[in-house]
Enzyme design. Structure first.
Site, short mmCIF file in Angstrom:
data_model
loop_
_atom_site.label_atom_id
_atom_site.label_comp_id
_atom_site.label_asym_id
_atom_site.label_seq_id
_atom_site.Cartn_x
_atom_site.Cartn_y
_atom_site.Cartn_z
N SER B 39 26.04 53.21 54.94
CA SER B 39 25.29 53.32 53.69
C SER B 39 24.43 52.09 53.45
O SER B 39 23.56 52.10 52.58
CB SER B 39 26.26 53.54 52.53
OG SER B 39 27.18 52.47 52.46
N GLU B 161 33.09 42.52 55.73
CA GLU B 161 34.35 43.01 56.31
C GLU B 161 35.11 41.92 57.06
O GLU B 161 35.44 42.07 58.23
CB GLU B 161 34.07 44.18 57.25
CG GLU B 161 33.46 45.35 56.52
CD GLU B 161 33.27 46.54 57.45
OE1 GLU B 161 34.18 46.80 58.24
OE2 GLU B 161 32.24 47.21 57.35
N1 LIG Z 1 18.74 47.38 63.59
C1 LIG Z 1 18.79 48.65 63.18
N2 LIG Z 1 17.86 49.52 63.60
C2 LIG Z 1 17.88 50.80 63.19
N3 LIG Z 1 18.82 51.30 62.34
C3 LIG Z 1 19.76 50.46 61.89
C4 LIG Z 1 19.80 49.09 62.29
N4 LIG Z 1 20.87 48.49 61.68
C5 LIG Z 1 21.44 49.45 60.94
N5 LIG Z 1 20.80 50.63 61.06
C6 LIG Z 1 21.13 51.87 60.35
O1 LIG Z 1 21.09 51.59 58.98
C7 LIG Z 1 22.19 52.21 58.29
C8 LIG Z 1 22.93 51.16 57.49
O2 LIG Z 1 23.56 50.24 58.37
P1 LIG Z 1 24.59 49.13 57.86
O3 LIG Z 1 25.06 48.41 59.09
O4 LIG Z 1 23.97 48.34 56.77
O5 LIG Z 1 25.74 50.04 57.28
P2 LIG Z 1 27.14 49.65 56.66
O6 LIG Z 1 27.21 50.22 55.29
O7 LIG Z 1 27.39 48.20 56.81
O8 LIG Z 1 28.09 50.50 57.61
P3 LIG Z 1 29.55 50.16 58.19
O9 LIG Z 1 30.51 50.38 57.08
O10 LIG Z 1 29.72 51.16 59.29
O11 LIG Z 1 29.50 48.73 58.70
C9 LIG Z 1 23.00 52.90 59.36
O12 LIG Z 1 22.73 54.28 59.32
C10 LIG Z 1 22.53 52.33 60.67
O13 LIG Z 1 22.53 53.31 61.67
MG LIG Z 2 28.65 47.00 58.04
#
Ligand SMILES: Nc1ncnc2c1ncn2[C@@H]1O[C@H](COP(=O)(O)OP(=O)(O)OP(=O)(O)O)[C@@H](O)[C@H]1O
Ligand SMILES: [Mg+2]
Ligand SMILES: Nc1ncnc2c1ncn2[C@@H]1O[C@H](COP(=O)(O)OP(=O)(O)OP(=O)(O)O)[C@@H](O)[C@H]1O
Ligand SMILES: [Mg+2]
Lengths: 193, 457, 213
Positions: B39, B161
């Site tokens: 998210s 995390e």
């Molecule tokens: N460098 C990137 N290039 C393209 N898409 C990305 C990149 N980094 C993250 N994403 C996408 O952006 C969205 C958000 O990523 P993010 O890592 O912020 O999620 P998160 O909430 O921290 O998830 P998690 O709980 O799994 O760590 C995801 O759908 C991911 O696939």
């Molecule tokens: Mg994350």
């Protein structure tokens, strides 16, 4: 990655490639010794030197051809050699010197095209230049100057083949995988408001 | 003093993650950020850390525009604690790392020692001062990272995390330290976590990313899973067996056991504090690490198998998902697993589509695996290893960093496959509550010995 | 002796040996390096290694040069190999790389980005062997075997390098490391005049030996 300034990440990255290849080189030295031992009774250990050179030449073109920027080959190869020395090798400080010269040889091939071409042609050119440069170095370093002309030709061709396989073909296919994965572009470049 | 994001939008390529988000954090408060995997929680933290200077909108931390500060100035304003404890340090020992940090901040050499010592004392790890960082457990590494932030005296702490790989005791210790730091050190804290336990008495605000915007959460209590006690059987058999088994790292003995069955039918949960040697045992079982004594697989010494053949019997799901990948896209990864699947008839096109839907991965088939979010990677990793279908599958923290929904689905899937008798699972995890409903056995490692438990501690 | 002075000294001597065609010089250098190693109190494993390492290359040089080159050259190459190995060991077996990097930063003004980039990479050295093995096992578990010449293996190595470098660079930045900015130094490095004098005298003596032998 920016065009001319080396960022911290680039330096660590390239040094880590050096670490990996340093390790692979270091492990390869055992392979070298086995091959040399096999050829020695026939007085052919000179061929062992040339036939096994390829893997030692890889860090330079790997770094240069993947990062695609001036200096990457020479820095990558030198760091690789330095770290091989840290692992402990039979050539000691000369590793750094040899690596510097090998990196220079590779660098030359890309420089010929003004660092504007990054394709099979420039990679092939770097294979040729690195073969020539390291061969000249070995005229002194390993006393090749003392060999007959016929043997030198044989050694040169052996070296060229070894370089072409490892510093050419394998580097080429590895770069293709890296490009496809997009791992070099992720993060900052793709982020937009 | 103002700490906020104003009118921030962010996309990765064409995918919008945040849409005109505004978020204001009160000074000296303790904040928790939750939300499903993918998210954008990590993304949001990175924005606060000033890592995306190209974004329009405003990012202020304690009145300062962080995106424009050089790293040594920025460190005094925001401190970042990363999830992966292994890649945070350059130096050999905690003290060296602290000195390195303080030199960066241009602290006068005569003050360095005193500030470093104080930080180590505050976090309660003075006895680790000179220990080789390489030999510290995950939890200890996180404490060192925290000591560094204390020494830097950063105003705003971002933690992504930080406990995903940390045992519950260390987690409680660290949370208590953080609360101390917030109150005594006048620090503002923003933390992301999927496991909501232990936060209730500490947090001032809970936030959630919802529909590409950040909102406050009001019914926080309802989201915490209730604790329950479960009784379990003790196993009688196991296809793997340890005999006079001993595991060492350097001079230190991690595990010593004379006779123990492993991998009874079904699902075994494998627990133990950080650094006790769980991952090391998995490495021994997959022949990645040397050991003393014998490991038997169906009464045969595993050293007698050739490597390729043994890899078809006992496989490992690595803690780090990227290690598992060999191809580029999800589709290609699945195709590769299908080539070597041991029971391909169980994996028709339909079945796979169904699994992808349940894991919330549908539509991502042509996504390059290396560009997925942490949680998405873990789910793909799991799926491809389930398709391969080795009789025994070892899972090293498969649900670390997954959101509650994903954990539930993963649990159900593992349960179904285990019930069909197709695979036996051993799972290392620190998130006990979430796995409680699906497990058959509980193996615990402490005091260098392994023991099956009849219930949770 | 300060590592950087030692490095320079050994480097200059090594390069010089490449161009000197006199086996006696090689022998003298090997003996001096050997004496230094004996006084450095290394572990017996290292001494054993030092004796074992030259055997194959020396035999190889002997057979190659007696078959295809001259007898004199064979002797020069054999002694040169021993000299190189002892010289190399005199550096790599006795030197703290960290101290070398500290000196390069403080005394030789090498950009901190390079000094700490290299240091960061060095901190991964102990993990590299395990990592290569892990990459190969991971592939086996999916039914693929990676040989040391497969691009897949190198790709994964590059991937790991990239991930580690990105994370470490971020972590270093979050620990306040600013590329090529001023830093204070908790331990100030001084190179003693004695070290320089010693290195220069050794070099002068070597030149004399080369001229007179
Ligand atoms: N460098 C990137 N290039 C393209 N898409 C990305 C990149 N980094 C993250 N994403 C996408 O952006 C969205 C958000 O990523 P993010 O890592 O912020 O999620 P998160 O909430 O921290 O998830 P998690 O709980 O799994 O760590 C995801 O759908 C991911 O696939
Ligand atoms: Mg994350
Ligand atoms: N090369 C090494 N030298 C010394 N100690 C090591 C080495 N490798 C690992 N250790 C130590 O061995 C212990 C066991 O590590 P292992 O990764 O197996 O723990 P774990 O139980 O999986 O912990 P976690 O829950 O944090 O993942 C740790 O304390 C670790 O620091
Ligand atoms: Mg572990």
């Amino acid at each position: 990655m920016s065009a001319n300034k080396w960022s911290l990440r680039d330096v660590i990255f390239i040094a880590l490639i050096g670490v990996f290849f340093g390790f692979i080189f270091w492990a390869w030295a055992f392979g070298y010794n086995v091959i040399a031992a096999f050829l020695t009774p026939f007085g052919l250990s000179a061929y062992a030197n040339d036939a096994t050179l390829g893997p030692w030449l890889m860090a330079g073109p790997m770094a240069g051809f993947i990062l695609r920027r001036p200096g990457a080959s020479i820095i990558g190869e030198t760091l690789g050699g330095t770290i091989e020395m840290v692992f402990g090798s039979q050539w000691g400080v000369m590793n750094v010197v040899s690596a510097l010269i090998q990196g220079f040889g590779t660098e030359l091939g890309f420089a010929v095209f003004g660092y504007r071409r990054w394709d099979k042609t420039s990679l092939s050119m770097s294979v040729i230049t690195v073969t020539i440069v390291t061969f000249i170095w070995d005229l002194f370093r390993n006393g090749y100057a003392d060999y007959s002309f016929g043997l030198l030709i044989g050694l040169f061709i052996t070296r060229l083949i070894s370089a072409a396989i490892f510093a050419g073909v394998i580097v080429y296919f590895t770069q293709k995988l890296v490009a496809k994965s997009g791992i070099l572009e992720v993060n900052k470049n793709e982020v937009v408001s | 003093m103002v700490t906020h994001l104003k009118h921030i939008s962010l996309s990765y390529g064409n995918t919008k993650i945040l849409d005109d988000t505004t978020m204001s954090i009160s000074h000296n408060s303790f904040n928790l950020l939750i939300g499903p995997s993918g998210s954008g929680k990590s993304t949001l933290l990175r924005i606060f850390a000033g890592l995306y200077p190209q974004l329009k909108g405003e990012v202020l931390v304690n009145d300062q525009a962080v995106t424009t500060l050089p790293a040594n100035e920025k460190a005094k304003v925001v401190g970042f604690l990363f999830q992966d404890p292994d890649t945070q340090f350059v130096m050999k020992t905690p003290l060296d790392e602290l000195i390195f940090t303080l030199e960066n901040l241009q602290v006068h050499p005569s003050d360095i020692k005193q500030r470093a010592t104080h930080a180590l004392e505050f976090v309660g790890i003075s006895d680790l001062t000179h220990q080789d960082i390489d030999t510290l457990s995950g939890g200890e590494k996180q404490k060192v990272a925290l000591a560094i932030i204390v020494a830097m005296q950063s105003d705003f702490l971002l933690l992504d995390e930080p406990f995903a790989n940390i045992d519950s005791q260390s987690r409680q210790d660290l949370l208590a330290k953080l609360k101390d730091l917030q109150i005594q050190g006048q620090t503002t804290i923003l933390i992301t976590d999927h496991d909501l336990h232990g936060y209730e008495p500490l947090v001032d605000h809970v936030w959630e990313i919802h529909h590409k915007k950040v909102a406050t959460v009001s019914n926080f209590q309802n989201r915490i899973l209730p604790e329950q006690n479960v009784h379990l059987q003790l196993p009688k058999e196991g296809v793997l067996q340890l005999k006079n088994f001993e595991l060492l790292v350097g001079q230190r003995q991690l595990i010593s056991i004379s006779d123990l069955p492993l991998a009874p039918g079904g699902i075994t949960l494998f627990t133990g504090a950080n650094g006790t040697g769980k991952s090391s045992l998995f490495n021994a079982l997959t022949r990645l690490k040397s050991y003393q004594g014998d490991i038997l697989y169906i009464d045969q010494n595993i050293k007698k198998f050739n490597a390729a053949k043994y890899a078809k019997q006992v496989a490992l799901i690595f803690q780090n998902a990227e290690r598992q990948f060999l191809r580029m896209t999800i589709r290609e990864e699945i195709a590769l697993s299908m080539q070597h699947a041991q029971q391909p008839e169980k994996w028709s096109e339909n079945v796979i589509t169904r699994y992808l839907e349940r894991l919330n991965l549908d539509g991502l088939q042509d996504h390059v695996v290396y560009q997925l979010s942490g949680g998405q990677k873990k789910k793909v990793q799991l799926l491809v290893m389930l398709i391969v279908g080795t009789p025994i599958l070892l899972l090293d923290e498969p649900i670390a960093g997954l959101d509650t929904d994903s954990v539930r689905v993963v649990g159900e899937i593992l349960r179904e496959i285990a019930d069909n008798g197709r695979q036996r699972f051993i799972i290392i995890s620190h998130q006990l509550d979430q796995l409680r409903p699906i497990i058959d056995y509980h193996l615990h490692l402490s005091n260098r010995t392994l023991q099956y438990m009849e219930h949770f501690l | 002796m300060n590592p950087s002075v030692k490095f320079l000294l050994i480097l200059i001597v090594s390069i010089e040996l490449t161009f000197v065609l006199n086996y006696q010089v090689n022998v003298v250098v090997a003996i001096i390096a050997g004496i230094y190693l004996v006084f450095s109190k290394l572990s017996w494993k290292r001494y054993l290694l030092l004796i074992a390492m030259p055997i194959l290359p020396v035999l190889g040089a002997w057979t190659s040069f007696t078959t295809f080159g001259s007898h004199e050259m064979a002797i020069i190459m054999m002694t040169r190999i021993v000299a190189y190995i002892f010289l190399g060991a005199a550096f790599s077996f006795t030197t703290d790389m960290i101290l070398l990097l500290d000196t390069l930063e403080q005394k030789f003004r090498v950009p901190t980005t390079f000094v700490y980039g290299l240091r960061g990479a060095l901190s991964f050295v102990p993990r590299v062997k395990q990592e290569v093995q892990t990459i190969r096992t991971a592939a086996l578990m999916r039914g693929e075997s990676l040989t040391f010449y497969s691009p897949q293996l190198f790709f994964k190595a590059i991937l790991v390098s990239l991930r580690w470098s990105t994370r470490l660079a971020e972590a270093m930045a979050s620990h306040g490391f600013t590329e090529n900015a001023e830093r204070t130094h908790f331990n100030t490095i001084v190179i003693k005049k004695r070290d320089w004098m010693m290195a220069i005298s050794l070099l002068v003596i070597l030149q004399c030996i080369i001229i007179y032998l």
